[in-house]
Design a protein around this motif. Structure first.
Motif, short mmCIF file in Angstrom:
data_model
loop_
_atom_site.label_atom_id
_atom_site.label_comp_id
_atom_site.label_asym_id
_atom_site.label_seq_id
_atom_site.Cartn_x
_atom_site.Cartn_y
_atom_site.Cartn_z
N LEU A 114 0.81 -1.29 -0.03
CA LEU A 114 -0.03 0.06 -0.08
C LEU A 114 0.88 1.39 -0.10
CD1 LEU A 114 -2.68 -0.94 2.63
CD2 LEU A 114 -2.86 -1.26 -0.10
N PRO A 115 0.31 2.28 -0.72
CA PRO A 115 1.05 3.79 -0.61
C PRO A 115 1.05 4.18 0.95
CG PRO A 115 -1.13 3.97 -1.36
CD PRO A 115 -1.02 2.30 -1.29
N PRO A 116 2.16 5.09 1.42
CA PRO A 116 2.30 5.46 2.69
C PRO A 116 0.76 6.35 2.74
CG PRO A 116 4.16 6.07 1.24
CD PRO A 116 3.15 5.55 0.37
N PRO A 117 0.37 6.64 4.03
CA PRO A 117 -0.77 7.26 4.56
C PRO A 117 -0.80 8.65 4.11
CG PRO A 117 -0.09 5.89 6.37
CD PRO A 117 0.94 5.83 5.39
N ALA A 144 -16.83 -1.48 -3.30
CA ALA A 144 -15.42 -1.50 -4.00
C ALA A 144 -14.87 -3.10 -3.68
CB ALA A 144 -14.48 -0.45 -3.60
N SER A 145 -15.20 -3.35 -2.55
CA SER A 145 -14.26 -4.50 -2.05
C SER A 145 -14.94 -5.18 -0.63
CB SER A 145 -12.95 -4.30 -1.67
OG SER A 145 -12.37 -5.50 -1.25
N LEU A 146 -15.69 -6.46 -1.05
CA LEU A 146 -16.30 -7.01 0.08
C LEU A 146 -15.15 -7.68 1.21
CD1 LEU A 146 -18.72 -8.21 1.44
CD2 LEU A 146 -18.57 -10.16 0.22
N GLU A 147 -14.16 -7.89 0.67
CA GLU A 147 -13.00 -8.61 1.39
C GLU A 147 -12.41 -7.42 2.49
OE1 GLU A 147 -8.45 -10.30 1.14
OE2 GLU A 147 -9.62 -10.37 -0.74
N ASP A 148 -12.41 -6.17 1.67
CA ASP A 148 -11.87 -5.22 2.87
C ASP A 148 -12.80 -4.73 3.76
OD1 ASP A 148 -9.13 -4.11 1.96
OD2 ASP A 148 -9.96 -3.90 0.00
N ARG A 161 -8.50 4.34 6.94
CA ARG A 161 -7.11 4.00 6.01
C ARG A 161 -7.68 3.01 4.67
NH1 ARG A 161 -2.59 4.59 3.25
NH2 ARG A 161 -1.07 2.86 3.49
N ALA A 162 -8.50 2.27 4.76
CA ALA A 162 -9.08 1.55 3.55
C ALA A 162 -9.58 2.47 2.63
CB ALA A 162 -10.06 0.63 4.11
N LEU A 163 -10.57 3.51 3.12
CA LEU A 163 -10.97 4.36 2.19
C LEU A 163 -10.24 5.57 1.61
CD1 LEU A 163 -14.55 4.83 3.75
CD2 LEU A 163 -13.98 3.88 1.58
N GLU A 164 -9.02 5.83 2.51
CA GLU A 164 -8.18 6.67 2.10
C GLU A 164 -7.50 6.14 0.87
OE1 GLU A 164 -3.70 7.53 2.57
OE2 GLU A 164 -4.52 6.81 4.67
N VAL A 165 -7.19 4.98 0.92
CA VAL A 165 -6.37 4.31 -0.33
C VAL A 165 -7.18 4.09 -1.16
CG1 VAL A 165 -5.39 2.03 -0.99
CG2 VAL A 165 -4.79 2.89 1.36
N PRO A 172 -9.13 -0.84 -4.03
CA PRO A 172 -9.20 -1.00 -2.79
C PRO A 172 -7.88 -1.87 -2.09
CG PRO A 172 -10.57 -2.54 -3.77
CD PRO A 172 -10.08 -1.45 -4.92
N PRO A 173 -7.71 -1.74 -0.99
CA PRO A 173 -6.32 -2.27 -0.26
C PRO A 173 -6.10 -3.89 -0.74
CG PRO A 173 -7.25 -0.74 1.20
CD PRO A 173 -8.20 -0.99 0.15
N ALA A 174 -7.11 -4.46 -0.86
CA ALA A 174 -7.03 -6.28 -0.93
C ALA A 174 -6.48 -6.37 -2.41
CB ALA A 174 -8.27 -6.69 -0.86
N ARG A 175 -6.54 -5.33 -3.43
CA ARG A 175 -6.37 -5.52 -4.52
C ARG A 175 -4.85 -5.19 -5.29
NH1 ARG A 175 -12.12 -4.37 -7.19
NH2 ARG A 175 -13.43 -5.66 -5.94
N PHE A 176 -4.07 -4.48 -4.13
CA PHE A 176 -2.74 -4.45 -4.39
C PHE A 176 -1.91 -5.41 -4.33
CE2 PHE A 176 -4.05 -0.11 -3.53
CZ PHE A 176 -3.28 0.77 -4.07
N PRO A 177 -0.78 -5.46 -5.24
CA PRO A 177 0.07 -6.52 -5.24
C PRO A 177 0.62 -6.92 -4.00
CG PRO A 177 0.48 -5.17 -7.10
CD PRO A 177 -0.41 -4.25 -6.25
N ARG A 178 0.90 -8.21 -3.59
CA ARG A 178 1.41 -8.57 -2.29
C ARG A 178 2.90 -8.97 -2.32
NH1 ARG A 178 -2.53 -9.69 1.63
NH2 ARG A 178 -4.74 -9.35 0.87
#
Length: 302
Positions: A114-117, A144-148, A161-165, A172-178
């Motif tokens: 994730l990007p920095p806050p 946007a993301s049921l997982e999040d 934090r999740a909505l900020e991203v 949504p955060p869950a779809r960023f590369p891990r």
């Protein structure tokens, strides 16, 4: 890659008791994946293993933070991986145990990059949260993301934090590369019938009140009057309302029971979609222990 066993499942399904019993028979040490047990002083309301039980079966990531401190998922993963490596270095088997699904997911699947806050975006979201309440913002994230949305639950800090991203990036955060996880994992998820579990959750809530949950929360509020995130945990926030005079003791107990059952339902939904090598054990009690022990012997040679 070294493979590590994970024992997961909804709250009250018997994970802690199974791990304690197993630890007295096999050379395992518990790495707790519980977002509340990390805090010192939150004992009654978390059903935390006693100091004597933890002497018999070593536990890691229990009582590691003050309630005023914040535990992020990234911080927890770093601590968990360090604990796993340390246990392995002594020739013993680390057993990850808990019901905090997004901790287990991040540990086993890797942390999203994730990007920095952004403090300005977060400040605007906090103002929006104050004006509108949780529900509209929860609905935005869920679209946007049921997982999040499941991961965040009703935690305001995680929601912001999740909505900020999401608002900054459109993703949504869950779809960023891990990033790749440090270890491999095999998971056993306790999956008892709700008709078996829910009466146990109600009995546990009433037992916790009888064992001094109100006194525990009163002492925590005296030390931490600013109501840190830790005191937003299920059971604790319901007692806080009682201590503030917002409702009576029986209403606090009923609110606790409703909240813990709702949490268990969310955990069923979360773990139903658990990725990776997963076995579901649709039993409770003694049958669950035998199934868990046999699974460990089969997959880890214990």
């Amino acid at each position: 890659m070294e493979r590590i066993p994970v024992l997961a499942g909804p709250t009250g399904s018997g994970k802690t008791l199974l791990a304690l019993r197993l630890g007295e028979e096999m050379p395992v040490e518990v790495v707790s994946a519980d977002a509340t047990m990390v805090y010192r002083g939150l004992d009654v309301g978390t059903d935390k293993p006693s100091p004597e039980e933890r002497r018999r079966v070593p536990h890691h990531l229990v009582d590691v933070l003050e309630p005023s401190e914040a535990m992020s998922v990234a911080r927890w993963v770093a601590m968990a991986e360090a604990a796993i490596a340390e246990v392995l270095s002594r020739g013993r088997l680390p057993l990850v145990v808990g019901g905090t699904g997004y901790y287990i997911r991040a540990l086993s699947e890797g942390l999203p990059g994730l990007p920095p806050p952004d403090p300005e975006v977060q400040a605007a979201l906090w103002q929006e949260l104050e004006a509108k309440g949780l529900e509209p913002l929860q609905a935005e994230l869920a679209r946007a993301s049921l997982e999040d949305a499941l991961r965040v639950g009703k935690n305001p800090r995680r929601l912001v934090r999740a909505l900020e991203v999401l608002r900054r990036t459109g993703t949504p955060p869950a779809r960023f590369p891990r990033r790749p996880p440090r270890f491999g994992y095999a998971k056993l998820v306790l999956w008892p019938e709700r008709a078996w579990l829910f009466p146990k959750l109600e009995a546990r809530a009433r037992r916790q009140f009888a064992q001094g949950l109100v006194e525990e929360v009163r002492a925590l509020l005296a030390r931490y009057p600013g109501m840190p995130t830790a005191l937003q945990a299920i059971g604790y926030k319901e007692v806080v309302g009682y201590l503030k005079g917002e409702y009576g003791l029986e209403e606090a107990i009923l609110r606790d029971i409703r909240a813990v059952k709702a949490y268990a339902k969310r955990q069923y939904t979360w773990f139903r979609h658990e990725p990776g090598e997963v076995v579901y054990l649709p039993r409770g009690g003694e049958e669950a222990y035998r199934g868990f022990r046999d699974w460990l012997r089969l997959h880890f040679g214990l």
